[in-house]
Write an enzyme that holds these catalytic residues in place. Structure first.
Site, PDB file in Angstrom:
ATOM      1  N   GLU A 187       0.844  -1.184   0.000  1.00 32.52           N
ATOM      2  CA  GLU A 187       0.000   0.000   0.000  1.00 32.52           C
ATOM      3  C   GLU A 187       0.882   1.237   0.000  1.00 32.52           C
ATOM      4  O   GLU A 187       1.958   1.245   0.598  1.00 32.52           O
ATOM      5  CB  GLU A 187      -0.901   0.043   1.253  1.00 32.52           C
ATOM      6  CG  GLU A 187      -2.020  -0.981   1.260  1.00 32.52           C
ATOM      7  CD  GLU A 187      -3.238  -0.518   0.488  1.00 32.52           C
ATOM      8  OE1 GLU A 187      -3.148   0.509  -0.226  1.00 32.52           O
ATOM      9  OE2 GLU A 187      -4.272  -1.187   0.584  1.00 32.52           O
ATOM     10  N   CYS A 188       0.401   2.298  -0.656  1.00 30.81           N
ATOM     11  CA  CYS A 188       1.149   3.554  -0.628  1.00 30.81           C
ATOM     12  C   CYS A 188       0.932   4.290   0.680  1.00 30.81           C
ATOM     13  O   CYS A 188       1.693   5.180   1.042  1.00 30.81           O
ATOM     14  CB  CYS A 188       0.745   4.454  -1.800  1.00 30.81           C
ATOM     15  SG  CYS A 188      -0.958   5.045  -1.704  1.00 30.81           S
TER      16      CYS A 188
END
Length: 243
Positions: free
Chosen positions: A229-230
């Site tokens: 995930e960013c």
């Protein structure tokens, strides 16, 4: 009448009422409740393109933004123009303060290979926070699906996002990949041609690769790293940073 922020009780009630609602119903609720202080952030994935298609009918004046890190694929940038032509919706680019060249010069080279969390934080999270401070939305629309990652599996259709102090609306939360592509083909929704070249999930080009048969759809994101995930959609937040 001025639009006000939703209370915790209202969010809980809306989530209960909309838990099994269609994406159209969720978006209509969000538009009626929060427009003009409603924003959508999109990376131009197939899911986001489906939502833009629906917004073009429900509330085309919704503010839609894209986090242009400077590392996006050319195909992604070209899709923005096709969406503008098709729907008349001009997605606003949100950019970091430093260009890629300036950023890499400041750090002695790119960070995405050995410090990807920092790169995402600097070039996605911080720019979005500045955009939120400028646009001052009360709610934002996301295109996440529950079946994509463990963090996304914890999400609700309507929830409070404490990273940005906003209501977060996830109209496609209960859709499957099959639902998404069925909608795309039925309505001839513009989509990124990289999806046809084994890129089911598309982010920045240095951190995205095609996936092999049998791999998870997000196996091509930050391949070889624990990171998946960013930080935008991480539910468990530490010290408010979202990474």
């Amino acid at each position: 009448m001025a639009v006000t922020q939703a209370t915790a009780a209202e969010i809980a009630e809306a989530n209960e009422q909309l838990a099994t609602a269609s994406p159209e119903e969720v978006l209509r609720w969000a538009a009626e409740r929060f427009h003009p202080r409603l924003m959508m952030a999109t990376a131009f994935g197939a899911e986001g393109c489906c939502i833009i298609h629906l917004l073009a009918e429900i509330q085309p004046a919704t503010t839609v933004v894209n986090l242009d890190t400077g590392y996006q694929f050319p195909e992604t940038l070209e899709l923005r123009e096709r969406i503008k032509t098709r729907y008349g919706i001009e997605v606003e680019y949100i950019r970091p303060e430093l260009t890629v060249a300036e950023y890499e010069a400041e750090h002695g080279g790119p960070l995405h290979g050995h410090r990807p969390d920092q790169c995402c934080y600097d070039r996605k999270i911080l720019p979005l926070q500045r955009a939120v401070d400028r646009i001052v939305p009360l709610a934002w629309i996301s295109a996440i699906r529950k079946d994509q990652t463990a963090d996304r599996g914890k999400a609700s259709v309507v929830e409070w996002d404490k990273k940005f102090n906003l209501v977060k609306v996830n109209p496609l939360l209960h859709w499957t990949k099959k639902d998404v592509w069925g909608f795309v083909h039925k309505h001839d929704v513009p989509y990124n041609p990289l999806h046809d070249r084994d890129y089911p999930s598309i982010g920045c080009w240095p951190c995205t690769r095609p996936v092999a048969a049998g791999e998870d759809d997000r196996a091509g994101r930050w391949s070889g790293k624990v990171k998946k995930e960013c930080g935008l959609h991480v539910i468990e937040v530490k010290d408010g940073e979202g990474i």
